[in-house]
Design a protein around this motif. Structure first.
Motif, PDB file in Angstrom:
ATOM      1  N   GLY A   1      52.680  43.386  32.540  1.00 57.92           N
ATOM      2  CA  GLY A   1      51.963  43.079  33.597  1.00 57.92           C
ATOM      3  C   GLY A   1      50.648  43.579  34.158  1.00 57.92           C
ATOM      4  O   GLY A   1      49.895  42.968  34.702  1.00 57.92           O
ATOM      5  N   ALA A   2      50.365  44.872  33.586  1.00 54.76           N
ATOM      6  CA  ALA A   2      48.988  45.355  33.748  1.00 54.76           C
ATOM      7  C   ALA A   2      47.980  44.453  33.162  1.00 54.76           C
ATOM      8  O   ALA A   2      46.783  44.434  33.556  1.00 54.76           O
ATOM      9  N   LEU A   3      48.091  44.151  32.023  1.00 56.50           N
ATOM     10  CA  LEU A   3      47.235  43.299  31.277  1.00 56.50           C
ATOM     11  C   LEU A   3      47.124  42.016  31.939  1.00 56.50           C
ATOM     12  O   LEU A   3      45.939  41.519  31.825  1.00 56.50           O
ATOM     13  N   ALA A   4      47.955  41.604  32.546  1.00 58.44           N
ATOM     14  CA  ALA A   4      47.929  40.080  33.003  1.00 58.44           C
ATOM     15  C   ALA A   4      47.342  40.387  34.381  1.00 58.44           C
ATOM     16  O   ALA A   4      46.131  39.572  34.876  1.00 58.44           O
ATOM     17  N   MET A   5      47.232  41.365  34.940  1.00 62.31           N
ATOM     18  CA  MET A   5      46.433  41.846  36.205  1.00 62.31           C
ATOM     19  C   MET A   5      45.037  42.210  35.966  1.00 62.31           C
ATOM     20  O   MET A   5      44.359  41.470  36.723  1.00 62.31           O
ATOM     21  N   LYS A   6      44.823  42.818  34.702  1.00 69.68           N
ATOM     22  CA  LYS A   6      43.234  42.823  34.406  1.00 69.68           C
ATOM     23  C   LYS A   6      42.502  41.512  33.958  1.00 69.68           C
ATOM     24  O   LYS A   6      41.572  41.400  34.256  1.00 69.68           O
ATOM     25  N   ALA A   7      43.410  40.623  33.505  1.00 72.79           N
ATOM     26  CA  ALA A   7      43.023  39.269  33.022  1.00 72.79           C
ATOM     27  C   ALA A   7      42.902  38.267  34.213  1.00 72.79           C
ATOM     28  O   ALA A   7      42.630  37.172  34.141  1.00 72.79           O
ATOM     29  N   ASP A   8      43.369  38.849  35.250  1.00 67.98           N
ATOM     30  CA  ASP A   8      43.553  37.850  36.488  1.00 67.98           C
ATOM     31  C   ASP A   8      44.469  36.527  36.101  1.00 67.98           C
ATOM     32  O   ASP A   8      44.229  35.460  36.397  1.00 67.98           O
ATOM     33  N   GLN A   9      45.570  37.092  35.492  1.00 64.49           N
ATOM     34  CA  GLN A   9      46.558  36.062  34.937  1.00 64.49           C
ATOM     35  C   GLN A   9      47.975  35.839  35.850  1.00 64.49           C
ATOM     36  O   GLN A   9      48.760  35.166  35.395  1.00 64.49           O
ATOM     37  N   HIS A  10      48.228  36.686  37.007  1.00 64.59           N
ATOM     38  CA  HIS A  10      49.155  36.855  37.842  1.00 64.59           C
ATOM     39  C   HIS A  10      48.985  35.493  38.666  1.00 64.59           C
ATOM     40  O   HIS A  10      47.792  35.084  39.012  1.00 64.59           O
ATOM     41  N   VAL A  11      50.040  35.018  38.870  1.00 68.02           N
ATOM     42  CA  VAL A  11      50.059  33.852  39.934  1.00 68.02           C
ATOM     43  C   VAL A  11      49.712  34.315  41.273  1.00 68.02           C
ATOM     44  O   VAL A  11      50.073  35.257  42.032  1.00 68.02           O
ATOM     45  N   VAL A  12      48.751  33.481  41.763  1.00 63.56           N
ATOM     46  CA  VAL A  12      48.040  33.746  43.030  1.00 63.56           C
ATOM     47  C   VAL A  12      47.915  32.159  43.707  1.00 63.56           C
ATOM     48  O   VAL A  12      47.957  31.197  42.950  1.00 63.56           O
ATOM     49  N   ILE A  13      48.202  32.365  45.013  1.00 62.69           N
ATOM     50  CA  ILE A  13      47.972  31.262  45.857  1.00 62.69           C
ATOM     51  C   ILE A  13      46.833  31.231  46.770  1.00 62.69           C
ATOM     52  O   ILE A  13      46.597  32.058  47.577  1.00 62.69           O
ATOM     53  N   ASP A  14      45.976  30.428  46.227  1.00 63.23           N
ATOM     54  CA  ASP A  14      44.560  30.671  46.643  1.00 63.23           C
ATOM     55  C   ASP A  14      43.893  29.365  47.402  1.00 63.23           C
ATOM     56  O   ASP A  14      42.750  29.119  47.428  1.00 63.23           O
ATOM     57  N   ILE A  15      44.678  28.806  48.155  1.00 62.65           N
ATOM     58  CA  ILE A  15      44.556  27.542  48.857  1.00 62.65           C
ATOM     59  C   ILE A  15      43.390  27.949  49.818  1.00 62.65           C
ATOM     60  O   ILE A  15      42.362  27.360  49.839  1.00 62.65           O
ATOM     61  N   LEU A  16      43.687  28.887  50.609  1.00 62.43           N
ATOM     62  CA  LEU A  16      42.762  29.300  51.639  1.00 62.43           C
ATOM     63  C   LEU A  16      41.737  30.241  51.062  1.00 62.43           C
ATOM     64  O   LEU A  16      40.379  30.141  51.465  1.00 62.43           O
ATOM     65  N   SER A  17      41.687  30.998  50.352  1.00 71.24           N
ATOM     66  CA  SER A  17      40.838  31.961  49.690  1.00 71.24           C
ATOM     67  C   SER A  17      39.727  31.184  49.109  1.00 71.24           C
ATOM     68  O   SER A  17      38.312  31.821  48.867  1.00 71.24           O
ATOM     69  N   GLN A  18      39.947  29.725  48.487  1.00 69.20           N
ATOM     70  CA  GLN A  18      38.703  29.131  48.070  1.00 69.20           C
ATOM     71  C   GLN A  18      37.737  28.622  49.108  1.00 69.20           C
ATOM     72  O   GLN A  18      36.613  28.670  48.909  1.00 69.20           O
ATOM     73  N   LEU A  19      38.081  28.802  50.347  1.00 74.75           N
ATOM     74  CA  LEU A  19      37.131  28.583  51.429  1.00 74.75           C
ATOM     75  C   LEU A  19      36.253  29.616  51.830  1.00 74.75           C
ATOM     76  O   LEU A  19      35.376  29.631  52.291  1.00 74.75           O
ATOM     77  N   PHE A  20      36.431  30.722  51.136  1.00 71.97           N
ATOM     78  CA  PHE A  20      35.677  32.133  51.341  1.00 71.97           C
ATOM     79  C   PHE A  20      34.691  32.248  50.337  1.00 71.97           C
ATOM     80  O   PHE A  20      34.894  31.849  49.289  1.00 71.97           O
ATOM     81  N   ARG A  21      33.556  33.217  50.545  1.00 65.42           N
ATOM     82  CA  ARG A  21      32.756  33.566  49.814  1.00 65.42           C
ATOM     83  C   ARG A  21      33.279  34.656  48.919  1.00 65.42           C
ATOM     84  O   ARG A  21      34.341  35.148  49.205  1.00 65.42           O
ATOM     85  N   ASN A  22      32.748  34.667  47.834  1.00 65.59           N
ATOM     86  CA  ASN A  22      33.268  35.928  46.793  1.00 65.59           C
ATOM     87  C   ASN A  22      33.422  37.381  47.524  1.00 65.59           C
ATOM     88  O   ASN A  22      34.419  37.829  47.392  1.00 65.59           O
TER      89      ASN A  22
END
Length: 173
Positions: free
Chosen positions: A63-84
Motif C-alpha cells: 500500500g505505501a509503495l502504491a501511494m508513493k507512486a500515485d497508484q491508488h485509485v482516485v476519482i479526479d473528475i473535478l480535480s482536473q479542472l484545478f491548477r496543480n
C-alpha cells in the motif's frame, strides 16, 4: 526533515521488496499445494492459511509503495479542472483532515490486535491447522503504519515544495 523523508521512502521500498517476496512465496505455496493435491493425492492442511495470510500481508505492505507512486485509485473528475497548486492544496487538506487521522487510528487498532495475539497466543479457529495469528497481524500493522508514514511524507514534501512549483508534469496524474 529531508532525512526523515528519505527514511520513510527507504521503509516504503523495503516493504515493497518484502511484498514482492511474499508474492513469490505465495506462488510457491500454491504450486506446492497443487502438486501435492493432484499428483500425489495428499493435500496439505496448511496451504490455504499460508496463502491467505501471505495475500493479506502483500496487500498491506504494498500500500505505501502504491501511494508513493500515485497508484491508488482516485476519482479526479473535478480535480482536473484545478491548477496543480490548487490540487496540491486540496490533496494536503484531505490527507491532514481525513486520511492521516483515520489511518492513524486504524494502525493503532492493528498494533493492539497484534499485541493481543502475541500475549494470548491467538490461533485461527476455523482452520484445522490452527496457525498462530500474530505474524499475520504484525504484517497488517506494519503495512498500515508504513502507509501512514508515506502519506505523512507525501504531505510534508508537498508542504515543503514552493507554492508556485508544479507538483507533477503537465497533463495530470
Amino acid at each position: 526533515m529531508s532525512h526523515a523523508l528519505r527514511l520513510i521512502d527507504w521503509l516504503t521500498r523495503i516493504a515493497g521488496y518484502v511484498a514482492a517476496a511474499g508474492i513469490l512465496l505465495m506462488i510457491g505455496v500454491i504450486l506446492y499445494e497443487i502438486a501435492s493435491r493432484y499428483f500425489f493425492n495428499a493435500p496439505t492442511v496448511w496451504a490455504y492459511d499460508i496463502s491467505y495470510m501471505l495475500n493479506g500481508s502483500v496487500i498491506m505492505l504494498a500500500g505505501a509503495l502504491a501511494m508513493k507512486a500515485d497508484q491508488h485509485v482516485v476519482i479526479d473528475i473535478l480535480s482536473q479542472l484545478f491548477r496543480n497548486r490548487t490540487r496540491r492544496m486540496i490533496d494536503a487538506a484531505v490527507y491532514i483532515a481525513l486520511l492521516l487521522p483515520a489511518l492513524g487510528f486504524i494502525s493503532l487498532v492493528a498494533w493492539s490486535q497484534f499485541w493481543t495475539a502475541v500475549l494470548q497466543g491467538t490461533v485461527e479457529t476455523v482452520s484445522p491447522w490452527r496457525p498462530v495469528l500474530w505474524p499475520f497481524r504484525l504484517m497488517i500493522a506494519l503495512g498500515l503504519s508504513i502507509l501512514w508514514l508515506q502519506i505523512l511524507a507525501k504531505t510534508l514534501a508537498s508542504a515543503l515544495r514552493p507554492l508556485g512549483a508544479p507538483s507533477e508534469p503537465a497533463g495530470g496524474r
